[in-house]
Design an enzyme around this catalytic site. Structure first.
Site, PDB file in Angstrom:
ATOM      1  N   ASP A  44      -3.326  -3.401  -3.375  1.00  0.00           N
ATOM      2  CA  ASP A  44      -3.008  -2.789  -4.666  1.00  0.00           C
ATOM      3  C   ASP A  44      -2.119  -1.555  -4.458  1.00  0.00           C
ATOM      4  O   ASP A  44      -1.644  -0.953  -5.419  1.00  0.00           O
ATOM      5  CB  ASP A  44      -4.270  -2.471  -5.481  1.00  0.00           C
ATOM      6  CG  ASP A  44      -5.218  -1.518  -4.779  1.00  0.00           C
ATOM      7  OD1 ASP A  44      -4.911  -1.087  -3.654  1.00  0.00           O
ATOM      8  OD2 ASP A  44      -6.274  -1.197  -5.372  1.00  0.00           O
ATOM      9  N   SER A  45      -1.846  -1.228  -3.187  1.00  0.00           N
ATOM     10  CA  SER A  45      -0.856  -0.182  -2.881  1.00  0.00           C
ATOM     11  C   SER A  45       0.526  -0.601  -3.390  1.00  0.00           C
ATOM     12  O   SER A  45       1.440   0.225  -3.418  1.00  0.00           O
ATOM     13  CB  SER A  45      -0.809   0.082  -1.375  1.00  0.00           C
ATOM     14  OG  SER A  45      -0.635  -1.126  -0.663  1.00  0.00           O
ATOM     15  N   ASP A  83      -5.943  -8.217  -2.499  1.00  0.00           N
ATOM     16  CA  ASP A  83      -6.744  -7.029  -2.828  1.00  0.00           C
ATOM     17  C   ASP A  83      -7.179  -7.095  -4.287  1.00  0.00           C
ATOM     18  O   ASP A  83      -6.330  -7.159  -5.191  1.00  0.00           O
ATOM     19  CB  ASP A  83      -5.830  -5.802  -2.614  1.00  0.00           C
ATOM     20  CG  ASP A  83      -6.595  -4.556  -2.284  1.00  0.00           C
ATOM     21  OD1 ASP A  83      -7.821  -4.630  -2.116  1.00  0.00           O
ATOM     22  OD2 ASP A  83      -5.950  -3.500  -2.166  1.00  0.00           O
ATOM     23  N   LYS A 113     -10.235  -8.733  -0.810  1.00  0.00           N
ATOM     24  CA  LYS A 113     -10.778  -7.448  -0.350  1.00  0.00           C
ATOM     25  C   LYS A 113     -11.368  -6.711  -1.544  1.00  0.00           C
ATOM     26  O   LYS A 113     -10.771  -6.706  -2.622  1.00  0.00           O
ATOM     27  CB  LYS A 113      -9.690  -6.601   0.306  1.00  0.00           C
ATOM     28  CG  LYS A 113     -10.197  -5.222   0.762  1.00  0.00           C
ATOM     29  CD  LYS A 113      -9.244  -4.506   1.679  1.00  0.00           C
ATOM     30  CE  LYS A 113      -8.126  -3.786   0.979  1.00  0.00           C
ATOM     31  NZ  LYS A 113      -8.542  -2.757   0.015  1.00  0.00           N
ATOM     32  N   GLU A 115     -13.214  -2.941  -2.649  1.00  0.00           N
ATOM     33  CA  GLU A 115     -13.522  -1.569  -2.274  1.00  0.00           C
ATOM     34  C   GLU A 115     -14.952  -1.223  -2.663  1.00  0.00           C
ATOM     35  O   GLU A 115     -15.413  -1.611  -3.729  1.00  0.00           O
ATOM     36  CB  GLU A 115     -12.583  -0.592  -3.008  1.00  0.00           C
ATOM     37  CG  GLU A 115     -11.162  -0.658  -2.526  1.00  0.00           C
ATOM     38  CD  GLU A 115     -10.288   0.436  -3.138  1.00  0.00           C
ATOM     39  OE1 GLU A 115     -10.804   1.350  -3.810  1.00  0.00           O
ATOM     40  OE2 GLU A 115      -9.061   0.356  -2.934  1.00  0.00           O
ATOM     41  N   GLU A 182     -11.202   3.590   5.700  1.00  0.00           N
ATOM     42  CA  GLU A 182     -10.042   4.435   5.366  1.00  0.00           C
ATOM     43  C   GLU A 182     -10.397   5.911   5.397  1.00  0.00           C
ATOM     44  O   GLU A 182     -11.406   6.348   4.821  1.00  0.00           O
ATOM     45  CB  GLU A 182      -9.519   4.043   3.962  1.00  0.00           C
ATOM     46  CG  GLU A 182      -8.309   4.859   3.559  1.00  0.00           C
ATOM     47  CD  GLU A 182      -7.512   4.249   2.397  1.00  0.00           C
ATOM     48  OE1 GLU A 182      -7.804   3.110   1.990  1.00  0.00           O
ATOM     49  OE2 GLU A 182      -6.593   4.933   1.909  1.00  0.00           O
TER      50      GLU A 182
HETATM   51  O1  KIV Z   1      -3.897  -1.504  -0.960  1.00  0.00           O
HETATM   52  C1  KIV Z   1      -3.775  -1.272   0.243  1.00  0.00           C
HETATM   53  O2  KIV Z   1      -2.671  -1.256   0.804  1.00  0.00           O
HETATM   54  C2  KIV Z   1      -4.987  -1.000   1.006  1.00  0.00           C
HETATM   55  C3  KIV Z   1      -4.811  -0.515   2.411  1.00  0.00           C
HETATM   56  C4  KIV Z   1      -4.484   0.911   2.410  1.00  0.00           C
HETATM   57  C5  KIV Z   1      -5.993  -0.832   3.246  1.00  0.00           C
HETATM   58  O3  KIV Z   1      -6.047  -1.132   0.507  1.00  0.00           O
END
Ligand code: KIV
Length: 282
Positions: A44-45, A83, A113, A115, A182
């Site tokens: 989600d970055s 994510d 993934k 969180e 992280e």
């Molecule tokens: O969204 C992302 O890029 C991440 C990484 C920083 C692990 O969650």
């Protein structure tokens, strides 16, 4: 390397460092795969790096599915992890299952993934039971940035480090196949890594994790105003792009581009007739 799988990732713990990078598009995914990256995270970055948001909070499930599908179309050998964005798995078990299903069916992801820990562990368990591999994510979890009060290093005290170890164990018990850690001190990440049998993948978590992840556009140096301590810039793509664009601007202004090498010509006879000339060279 052949197609990477979650099983192979688990087996790498203690034997070979796991390499993960983010990617959000097909050409980048192809390059990462060709370079031997084990896991591509469609993170989600993408919100901060490519979509112009200030945090990951505004990123939607449809955004991630859109980018994940592009990555999947590149058919990388790397494992594709999608994510789950903000609030796409926290409302209910049904919501988590439905959205994880979309990540695989529409986004072409092979794992997801999530969180957090605590109640999230129950979600992880339900999703794993449904046959969808889950990567956990603890420490500084950017979707909870307002709760943390900023991008602060976590697990600096003994109590908070022990809490992270408990969270990691809970996620392992829930069936997570790996874990992102992280922004925690090296010592805390080492303790977590030694406390679980699943691989840990660190970002800003020191050298003792079983693998490392960075955001692709940070390590390629796309930004000059974002310099977190844990990011090593392996290139300066921003200056490469700027130099190329400046040269293009100058050449277009000066009429140097396009030259004949980058243009198409008519047959001489046609050219002559088009311009009303008897002879092509008139
Ligand atoms: O969204 C992302 O890029 C991440 C990484 C920083 C692990 O969650």
């Amino acid at each position: 390397m052949g197609r990477m799988t979650t099983h192979k990732i688990r087996q790498m713990k203690g034997k070979k460092k796991i390499v993960m990078l983010t990617a959000y598009d097909a050409p980048s995914a192809r390059i990462l795969s060709d370079c031997g990256v084990d896991i591509i995270l469609v993170g989600d970055s993408v919100g901060n790096t490519l979509l112009g948001y200030e945090s990951t909070i505004p990123v939607t499930l449809n955004d991630i599915i859109h980018h994940s599908a592009a990555v999947a179309r590149a058919k990388p050998n790397s494992l594709i992890v999608g994510d789950l964005p903000f609030m796409s798995y926290k409302i209910s078990e049904e919501q988590a299952l439905e959205n994880c299903g979309r990540m695989l069916q529409e986004g072409g992801a092979e794992a997801v993934k999530m969180e957090g820990s605590g109640r999230i562990a129950d979600r992880v368990e339900a999703v794993v039971q449904a046959g969808i591999p889950v990567m956990g994510h603890i420490g500084l979890t950017p979707q909870s940035i307002y709760e943390f009060g900023g991008y602060r290093v976590q697990g600096r005290t003994i109590e908070s480090a022990e809490l992270l170890v408990q969270q990691a164990r809970r996620l392992e018990d829930a069936g997570a196949f790996s874990l992102v850690i992280e922004l925690v001190p090296d010592e805390t990440a080492k303790k977590i890594t030694e406390s679980v049998e699943i691989p840990t993948i660190g970002i800003g978590a020191g050298p003792h994790c079983d693998g490392q992840v960075l955001v692709l556009w940070d390590m390629l140096g796309l930004f000059d105003d974002f310099k977190p301590k844990f990011v090593k810039k392996y290139a300066n793509i921003r200056s490469v792009m700027s130099d190329a664009v400046k040269q293009y601007v100058a050449e277009v202004r000066e009429g140097e581009f396009p030259d004949m090498e980058h243009s198409f010509a008519m047959e001489e006879e046609n050219s002559g007739r088009l311009y009303g000339r008897d002879k092509p060279s008139d």
